[in-house]
Design a protein around this motif. Structure first.
Motif, PDB file in Angstrom:
ATOM      1  N   GLU A 134       0.968  -1.239  -0.552  1.00  0.00           N
ATOM      2  CA  GLU A 134       0.196  -0.098  -0.185  1.00  0.00           C
ATOM      3  C   GLU A 134       0.629   1.309  -0.261  1.00  0.00           C
ATOM      4  O   GLU A 134       0.461   2.196  -0.879  1.00  0.00           O
ATOM      5  CB  GLU A 134      -1.022  -0.317   1.814  1.00  0.00           C
TER       6      GLU A 134
ATOM      7  N   ARG B  57       2.569   1.988  -3.627  1.00  0.00           N
ATOM      8  CA  ARG B  57       1.365   2.348  -4.439  1.00  0.00           C
ATOM      9  C   ARG B  57       1.234   4.264  -3.957  1.00  0.00           C
ATOM     10  O   ARG B  57       0.833   4.557  -4.834  1.00  0.00           O
ATOM     11  CB  ARG B  57      -0.207   1.478  -4.307  1.00  0.00           C
ATOM     12  N   TYR B  58       1.193   3.886  -2.390  1.00  0.00           N
ATOM     13  CA  TYR B  58       1.078   5.461  -2.225  1.00  0.00           C
ATOM     14  C   TYR B  58       1.604   6.662  -2.471  1.00  0.00           C
ATOM     15  O   TYR B  58       1.758   7.640  -3.149  1.00  0.00           O
ATOM     16  CB  TYR B  58       0.239   6.143  -0.727  1.00  0.00           C
TER      17      TYR B  58
ATOM     18  N   ASN C  61      -1.299   4.608 -10.109  1.00  0.00           N
ATOM     19  CA  ASN C  61      -1.761   4.297  -9.104  1.00  0.00           C
ATOM     20  C   ASN C  61      -2.754   5.257  -7.588  1.00  0.00           C
ATOM     21  O   ASN C  61      -3.068   4.589  -6.682  1.00  0.00           O
ATOM     22  CB  ASN C  61      -0.346   4.312  -8.369  1.00  0.00           C
TER      23      ASN C  61
ATOM     24  N   PHE D 140      -8.379   1.882  -7.175  1.00  0.00           N
ATOM     25  CA  PHE D 140      -8.638   2.221  -5.264  1.00  0.00           C
ATOM     26  C   PHE D 140      -9.232   2.949  -5.450  1.00  0.00           C
ATOM     27  O   PHE D 140      -8.570   4.396  -5.051  1.00  0.00           O
ATOM     28  CB  PHE D 140      -6.732   2.637  -5.985  1.00  0.00           C
TER      29      PHE D 140
ATOM     30  N   PRO E 157      -8.471   7.157  -3.273  1.00  0.00           N
ATOM     31  CA  PRO E 157      -7.061   6.924  -2.862  1.00  0.00           C
ATOM     32  C   PRO E 157      -5.951   7.638  -2.727  1.00  0.00           C
ATOM     33  O   PRO E 157      -4.655   7.743  -2.276  1.00  0.00           O
ATOM     34  CB  PRO E 157      -6.860   6.585  -4.715  1.00  0.00           C
TER      35      PRO E 157
ATOM     36  N   ARG F  53      -6.479  -1.972   2.241  1.00  0.00           N
ATOM     37  CA  ARG F  53      -6.769  -2.368   0.692  1.00  0.00           C
ATOM     38  C   ARG F  53      -6.885  -3.247   0.323  1.00  0.00           C
ATOM     39  O   ARG F  53      -6.478  -4.288   0.477  1.00  0.00           O
ATOM     40  CB  ARG F  53      -6.108  -1.029   0.401  1.00  0.00           C
TER      41      ARG F  53
ATOM     42  N   LYS G 129      -4.593  -5.368  -4.653  1.00  0.00           N
ATOM     43  CA  LYS G 129      -4.679  -5.015  -6.562  1.00  0.00           C
ATOM     44  C   LYS G 129      -3.304  -4.332  -6.850  1.00  0.00           C
ATOM     45  O   LYS G 129      -2.493  -4.411  -5.723  1.00  0.00           O
ATOM     46  CB  LYS G 129      -5.695  -3.967  -6.706  1.00  0.00           C
TER      47      LYS G 129
ATOM     48  N   HIS H 282      -0.334  -2.968  -8.119  1.00  0.00           N
ATOM     49  CA  HIS H 282       0.036  -1.271  -8.291  1.00  0.00           C
ATOM     50  C   HIS H 282       0.863  -1.364  -9.449  1.00  0.00           C
ATOM     51  O   HIS H 282       1.490  -2.502  -9.388  1.00  0.00           O
ATOM     52  CB  HIS H 282       0.708  -0.966  -6.639  1.00  0.00           C
TER      53      HIS H 282
END
Length: 406
Positions: free
Chosen positions: A282, A285-286, A324, A330, A333, A340, A343, A345
């Protein structure tokens, strides 16, 4: 894949939008990119260097599609002055970044064995040993300390240097070159000098290892050149980006640890060992791991996407950062959601140009986070949040220093 790109209705092309190189604090998402995402799936952009404009795709499915579509070529960019973020543009033959298939597989083959799952399993104990030595030095000297200087920078540099085969006496010199290459300060002249220095050193290393039986990357390349599998010029161009890869781990992990140390609820989840893997994904992704966008592609033929005609010869960028944060994939997001639904990223890219060193980077990230949180359970910032200094004039974002105590 390509049949999914279909002409809808003819639309006037969007206006060309200037995208300045912003120096952003913390893990703030680029507000200009956020604006492009709100405006539509395709934008036309102009970056600080190069010439003309380029298309920008920001939606997850479009990014995946373009990066898997052979009608969009990286190799074609090498003969153009496409609008870009980097002040210096000197693509080298052999660089995987600029290769299309089937050349990409031919070039990747000599070094692929150094970055497999089994290679990472063999490397992991040595990586842990390097990291433990750094953390023991940190504990011995006591707080406060700059986590970037003491651990986050030397660990990936040392490990990448061992994987590549850089002798200990040359590591600081090679690191100085890689730092300058990913910086946008100093202009094209400074970047050009750094590239000449580093690539000259790499050429010497590859020549010297033509008959080596070692398994480091420069030895593998030296043997591949001797066997005629790739040219020396290609081997040098291939090695450069791999050598630079350690810089991304330093700054990505700096962003992650900054978030963990400034968000109590996130820290609490990270202290649950079984939750760390999903939370790390996560965070990958972020975090806005780079400034602006990376490398362009050129459309080899006319392509219609979302009612816009991308003409043959048009440059096209994709934004993995935007993909992302695609709310269609997402939900919510801009929030870090430790629970979460998993999925995939796109932090390590997609398609042919998926990061060669992704497994190495992921392993280093896991080891850094696990070791620091386990051995320094009271780790915390030693300065107020607004006094953390962030990198400026750079293509890879992250804290310049991360003062901590424990």
């Amino acid at each position: 894949m390509t049949e999914e790109i279909t002409a809808l209705t003819s639309q006037a092309p969007p206006p060309v939008r200037h995208w300045p190189a912003l120096d952003l604090n913390g893990t703030e998402f680029d507000p200009v990119l956020a604006e492009f995402m709100r405006e539509g799936p395709l934008t036309r952009i102009c970056l600080p260097h190069g010439e003309g404009w380029a298309w920008l795709a920001t939606r997850y499915e479009d990014v995946k599609l373009i990066t898997n579509d052979p009608r969009f070529s990286r190799a074609e960019v090498t003969s153009r002055q496409v609008t870009r973020l980097a002040p210096n543009f000197a693509p080298r033959p052999g660089s995987l970044a600029w290769a299309d298939q089937p050349d990409h597989n031919r070039l990747r083959k000599p070094v692929a064995g150094a970055f497999t799952v089994s290679a990472m399993k063999r490397l992991r104990p040595r990586a842990q040993e390097i990291l433990d030595e750094l953390v023991e030095g940190l504990l011995r000297d006591g707080p406060p300390a700059d986590l970037v200087e003491r651990v986050l920078e030397p660990f990936p540099i040392t490990l990448v240097s061992e994987v590549m085969g850089v002798p200990a006496e040359d590591r600081e010199r090679v690191h100085a070159w890689t730092r300058q290459i990913i910086s946008t300060s100093g202009g094209s002249e400074a970047a050009d000098r750094a590239k000449k220095g580093m690539y000259g050193w790499i050429a010497d290393a590859i020549r010297a290892r033509a008959h080596s039986t070692a398994e480091d990357v420069y030895s593998l390349l030296g043997v591949a050149v001797r066997r005629g599998e790739i040219s020396e010029e290609e081997a040098v161009g291939l090695a450069g980006p791999l050598q630079i890869g350690g810089e991304a781990v330093t700054h990505n992990c700096g962003q992650m640890l900054y978030l963990v140390l400034t968000r109590p609820e996130l820290r609490a989840r990270m202290l649950e060992p079984e939750a760390r893997g999903p939370v790390l994904d996560e965070l990958l992704r972020y975090i806005p791991h780079r400034a602006s966008v990376g490398l362009a592609r050129i459309a080899l033929e006319d392509v219609d996407l979302h009612g816009h005609r991308i003409s043959a010869g048009d440059p096209v960028y994709v934004s993995y950062l935007a993909a992302n944060r695609d709310p269609e994939v997402f939900p919510d997001p801009d929030r870090i959601d430790a629970d979460r639904e998993p999925k995939p990223h796109l932090a390590f890219g997609n398609g042919t140009h998926y990061c060669t060193g992704a497994l190495l980077a992921r392993m280093q990230t896991e080891l850094l986070v696990d070791t620091l949180l386990d051995r320094l359970p009271d780790l915390r910032l030693a300065v107020p949040v607004d006094q953390v200094v962030w990198r400026r004039k750079t293509m890879i974002r992250g804290p310049q220093t991360l003062p901590v105590t424990w």
